[in-house]
Design a protein around this motif. Structure first.
Motif, PDB file in Angstrom:
ATOM      1  N   LEU B 398      -7.813  29.052  13.701  1.00  0.00           N
ATOM      2  CA  LEU B 398      -8.604  29.895  12.867  1.00  0.00           C
ATOM      3  C   LEU B 398      -8.192  31.310  12.830  1.00  0.00           C
ATOM      4  CD1 LEU B 398     -11.946  28.370  14.350  1.00  0.00           C
ATOM      5  CD2 LEU B 398     -10.843  28.033  12.088  1.00  0.00           C
ATOM      6  N   HIS B 429     -15.188  35.455   8.225  1.00  0.00           N
ATOM      7  CA  HIS B 429     -15.864  34.219   9.051  1.00  0.00           C
ATOM      8  C   HIS B 429     -14.871  33.679   9.750  1.00  0.00           C
ATOM      9  CE1 HIS B 429     -19.618  34.934   7.155  1.00  0.00           C
ATOM     10  NE2 HIS B 429     -20.221  34.344   8.134  1.00  0.00           N
ATOM     11  N   SER B 434     -15.816  32.706  13.020  1.00  0.00           N
ATOM     12  CA  SER B 434     -15.584  31.235  13.836  1.00  0.00           C
ATOM     13  C   SER B 434     -14.464  31.149  15.006  1.00  0.00           C
ATOM     14  CB  SER B 434     -14.885  30.334  12.855  1.00  0.00           C
ATOM     15  OG  SER B 434     -15.843  30.442  11.626  1.00  0.00           O
ATOM     16  N   THR B 468     -17.031  20.265  14.473  1.00  0.00           N
ATOM     17  CA  THR B 468     -17.204  21.818  14.507  1.00  0.00           C
ATOM     18  C   THR B 468     -15.790  22.202  13.586  1.00  0.00           C
ATOM     19  OG1 THR B 468     -18.284  22.022  16.391  1.00  0.00           O
ATOM     20  CG2 THR B 468     -17.478  23.806  15.526  1.00  0.00           C
ATOM     21  N   ILE B 472     -15.927  24.066   9.961  1.00  0.00           N
ATOM     22  CA  ILE B 472     -15.709  25.137   9.837  1.00  0.00           C
ATOM     23  C   ILE B 472     -14.670  25.436   8.686  1.00  0.00           C
ATOM     24  CG2 ILE B 472     -14.284  27.230  10.881  1.00  0.00           C
ATOM     25  CD1 ILE B 472     -16.679  27.352  12.239  1.00  0.00           C
TER      26      ILE B 472
END
Lengths: 275, 621
Positions: B398, B429, B434, B468, B472
């Protein structure tokens, strides 16, 4: 002391994660970008500096895209390969000057290149406007745009907020100033194709942002300040103006229109407005 | 022995209230911060679902939601535009200040700092208690804004004046937006209270790290998670007072007739505003002077957490320890010099934009170094894919994805197009929200046994991770393309615009993914709560980790260490040392008792302190 839970499932989980990274992030990311180029992409560029901006966007896209794919493939490969197995030990390897220096200096070099390219385009975008530019004023308000042309004298007359009246004098022109007599106040923006235009941006009440996606133009309208930008529309047509700075409950309906047409058509339209 | 007696005695004499409610024990305070933050995360998450309901199906009717949020929906069940803005504002404010800052810094900082440096508690336990107990009142004041005239603030989490500044004292409502009434004032007061809480906390962290490290725990032997918390505390101490000043100034503008942020000659709602001589850009400078360090306040602690997890669950020393410490410091320093990149289109001088571009892209260099060090840590590791490890690897992914889009936004000519579009929403995000959330989850799975003395369920933890991680990416990756197409953020509906027409399918997809992501968090909630009571008992060191907290009991007793403080003999990352009997050597193991780490003691940073075996108990002396 109890052993760490047996490592039999670790390789399987690692391969699942590696596959997910490759399929979802690498293939998914690249695939979705290709799909997006057809359906969800920048509007065709319609201004002179927008071409430079787009080139910078694409260059950045390619550079970051390569890094994105490579780093994720690296992570996936390591995750695939290095799941725990039995009592095998990891490598006790925690420093490598050459490697660390490489991945400090290479990103630094890439970033310096991008900074230099970015600085050149930014300087061009905000360089002095050509002398033959036309001038127009844009004023944001809750929730719409108002435009003013200086008229034949080329001078914007004084405005006085106390004189603003929605119907008779939305701009708040001060009749005591002779320069304001020939000012044209309109609800639409008409610009001449291939003619640079200086836009003076103001606000009546709160922050707004003058955003013309097709021109790659965005500039906040700041109450109490007049901010000037310039650009050159290069394609005839009608384009949308959006507000890009939160300005209240009608932020999403603060839509404006800009018509790009031949110089003659603009003159004709201006002449009609003065009646 | 005196200390153990004292500690046991103290624990014995404290009543329930002092032990678990008004506790001065850093572990209880950390857990209190964590629990409260998780509750607020649920609130912020529900608000996110409301945002996605509206953006997926603009103007749709929601029969059920009307009953849940009576003030926010019209009689026929459509979400009101001012309530939409209130929800957007509160989602951002809650997630940034009341969830991520409080959980990562307040929760993990409190719990881990004394334990990882071998202290018995924080330097100022009473101030620590005050720090926590300012947090619930701030929440009450914040949430109260939903119930006052005009509702919660509409001006976004950045609260840009004049929208947020103009207030009609006669009616108690906002001039430029309904939520700029009393709701906005409550928001400002709430933030002011929370800032005081943060300042108490950060003063405490800095003093504790500098003063209370145990024998042998040189700065160069501190685990990276502690380095990250220490640096974060410095950032908070230096940046939050600026926001405090700005908040007070805005309150003055609203209630006492000053004009720091409101210029002359505004006409709002047909009336000439009486303020004179202020400047809206002043707020933006003050806000982002905090606001940018703040995103590093959110991301540095996860960076530390992830560094720990990758080493422990990869059974391998963290790669480039010194470079990691140096890049934490570099990021912290540079974070004070980049605030202007939020203001490229604000009307600020373009020349200043060039300067901020240079500092912004410069901060990408230490970030890249950290990323490559994490990836290098995985090379030839022996990875145990625990939920904590999965979230840590997810964090790296991420952070890479979100970090790279930052390179677009750091370049002002490109940012002009993307500023205030969904591209920015996607960017932060990923890189901040995230990624920080993954750090939070990873940290919880990793330290849960130490916090509560029980293990969380691994299978549910893994399921939580898969859903998740996919959720995401499915939610936030498509937002880049909404931004490419030019959709501005904070729009109640994009349907007014022709150029946004083609985006409704993509918006629906994002909303569905977001609902799935939200539902997946129920697995975590179930696992967390169930494990609190039913989880199998944890041993002291279930992950076979080296750092000091794992050498204490699970959970550690009041005072943490029994009679004698631990003595540190080595750096925290002696995993898989060749020739050692175990694949880990805790920091407390004397050099003579186990093979010395390859070079770890020869480096001045990693092994600066003189190494003496414990001879006497310092505390009882």
């Amino acid at each position: 002391m109890a052993e760490i839970p047996a490592a039999t499932g670790e390789r399987r989980t690692g391969r699942l994660l590696a596959s997910l990274i490759v399929v979802m992030i690498v293939f998914g990311g690249v695939g979705m970008t290709l799909l997006a180029r057809r359906y969800w992409w920048l509007l065709p560029v319609a201004s002179a500096h927008g071409v430079d901006v787009d080139r910078l966007i694409y260059t950045t896209f390619v550079v970051t895209g390569i890094v994105f794919v490579l780093v994720h493939i690296l992570i996936a490969a390591f995750v695939w390969r290095f799941g725990a197995r039995g009592t095998e030990r990891a490598a006790y390897w925690h420093d490598d000057r050459t490697l660390e220096l490489t991945y400090t200096l290479v990103p630094a070099a890439v970033l310096v290149t991008l900074i230099s390219m970015g600085a050149v385009v930014w300087a061009r975008v905000h360089g002095p406007a050509p002398a033959d530019s036309m001038v127009v004023e844009v004023r944001g308000e809750q929730f719409g745009w108002l435009f003013r042309y200086p008229g034949p004298d080329g001078i914007f007359g004084r405005v006085d907020p106390a004189r603003i009246s929605p119907k008779d004098n939305p701009m708040g022109l001060d009749p005591a100033d002779p320069a304001s007599a020939d000012d044209l106040v309109t609800r639409e923006l008409h610009l001449a194709v291939n003619r640079p235009v200086r836009v003076r941006i103001r606000s009546k009440d709160v922050l707004h942002s003058f955003f013309i996606p097709a021109f790659r133009v965005k500039q906040d309208a700041v109450p109490g300040m007049t901010v000037e930008i310039w650009f050159t529309p290069t394609r005839e047509g009608t384009y949308e103006i959006a507000c890009a700075e939160l300005c209240g409950i009608g932020h999403y309906i603060m839509r404006g229109k800009v018509m790009v047409e031949s110089a003659d058509a603009v003159q004709t339209w201006l002449a009609q407005q003065s009646h | 022995m005196a200390v153990m007696h004292e500690a046991a005695h103290e624990e014995h004499k404290l009543g329930f209230l002092q032990r678990y409610v008004f506790s001065q024990d850093h572990k209880i305070i950390g857990i209190q911060y964590m629990m409260t933050s998780l509750f607020m995360a649920a609130v912020g998450g529900v608000l996110a679902m409301l945002i996605r309901m509206e953006l997926g199906w603009p103007g749709a009717r929601w029969g059920l939601a009307k009953w849940l949020f009576p003030g926010g929906f019209t009689g026929d069940g459509t979400l009101k535009p001012d309530f939409y803005l209130a929800v957007v504002t509160m989602h951002g404010s809650i997630m940034i200040f009341f969830v991520l800052t409080t959980a990562l810094s307040g929760g993990f900082g409190n719990f881990l700092i004394p334990l990882t440096i071998g202290a018995r508690d924080m330097a100022f336990p009473f101030m620590n208690m005050l720090s926590y107990w300012l947090y619930p009142p701030a929440i009450v004041v914040l949430l109260a804004s939903f119930f006052v005239a005009g509702g919660a603030p509409n001006a976004g989490w950045t609260a840009y004046p004049p929208l947020s500044a103009l207030y009609n004292p006669a009616t108690g409502t906002g001039l430029a937006a309904p939520g700029s009434g009393l709701g906005q004032s409550l928001w400002l007061v709430s933030l002011a209270i929370l800032i005081v809480s943060f300042l108490f906390g950060s003063l405490n962290y800095i003093t504790t790290v500098l003063q209370l490290r145990t024998r042998g725990m040189s700065m160069g032997r501190m685990p990276l998670v502690t380095w990250a918390q220490f640096t974060t505390a410095i950032l908070m101490l230096l940046s939050f007072p600026v926001l405090f000043a700005a908040v007070v100034m805005l309150l003055f503008d609203r209630h006492l007739g000053t004009s720091f942020f409101v210029p002359s000659g505004l006409v709002v709602g047909g009336q000439l505003v009486t303020h004179q001589g202020g400047n809206p850009l002043l707020w933006q400078h003050l806000f982002w002077f905090l606001g940018h360090p703040e995103v590093y306040v959110l991301i540095l602690p996860p960076m530390g957490i992830v560094s720990e997890i990758l080493a422990v669950h990869g059974r391998k020393p963290i790669f480039g320890y010194k470079a990691m410490v140096a890049s934490i410091c570099a990021i912290a320093f540079l974070s004070f010099l980049v605030w202007g990149h939020h203001m490229f289109t604000s009307g600020m001088n373009p020349l200043v934009g060039t300067a901020f571009m240079v500092t912004t892209l410069a901060i990408a260099i230490p970030s890249a170094v950290k990323t490559f060090n994490w990836v290098a840590t995985l090379w030839r590791a022996r990875i145990h894919f625990t939920p904590a490890m999965l979230f840590a690897i997810g964090f790296v992914s991420l952070f890479v994805t979100g970090g790279l889009t930052g390179i677009f936004l750091g370049s002002p000519a490109v940012d002009v197009y993307f500023q205030d579009t969904f591209f920015v929403v996607a960017h932060f995000h990923f890189v901040m929200a995230s990624a920080a959330l993954f750090g939070l989850f990873g940290g919880l799975y990793h330290w849960f046994p130490k916090m509560f003395g029980r293990m969380m369920d691994e299978r549910l933890g893994k399921l939580h991770f898969w859903l998740t991680f996919v959720g995401i990416y499915a939610t936030f990756f498509p937002m880049h393309f909404l931004g490419m197409a030019g959709e501005p953020r904070r729009y109640y509906s994009p349907q007014m615009y022709d150029f946004l027409r083609g985006l409704s399918g993509l918006n629906m997809f994002v909303s569905l993914a977001a609902f799935g992501l939200g539902l997946a968090q129920l697995i975590f909630a179930y696992n967390f709560i169930r494990s609190l009571f039913r989880g199998p008992k944890a041993e002291g060191n279930p992950w076979h980790a080296n750092t000091l907290e794992w050498q204490a009991d699970s959970p550690p007793p009041h005072g943490n260490w029994g009679a004698t403080l631990p003595t540190v003999h080595r750096w925290p990352y002696d995993y898989s040392v060749p020739g050692a009997t175990e694949d880990y050597i805790p920091q407390t193991v004397p050099v003579t008792a186990a093979v010395v780490a390859g070079g770890a003691l020869h480096h001045p940073v990693q092994g600066g302190a003189p190494d003496e075996p414990p001879t006497t108990d310092l505390n009882s002396a």
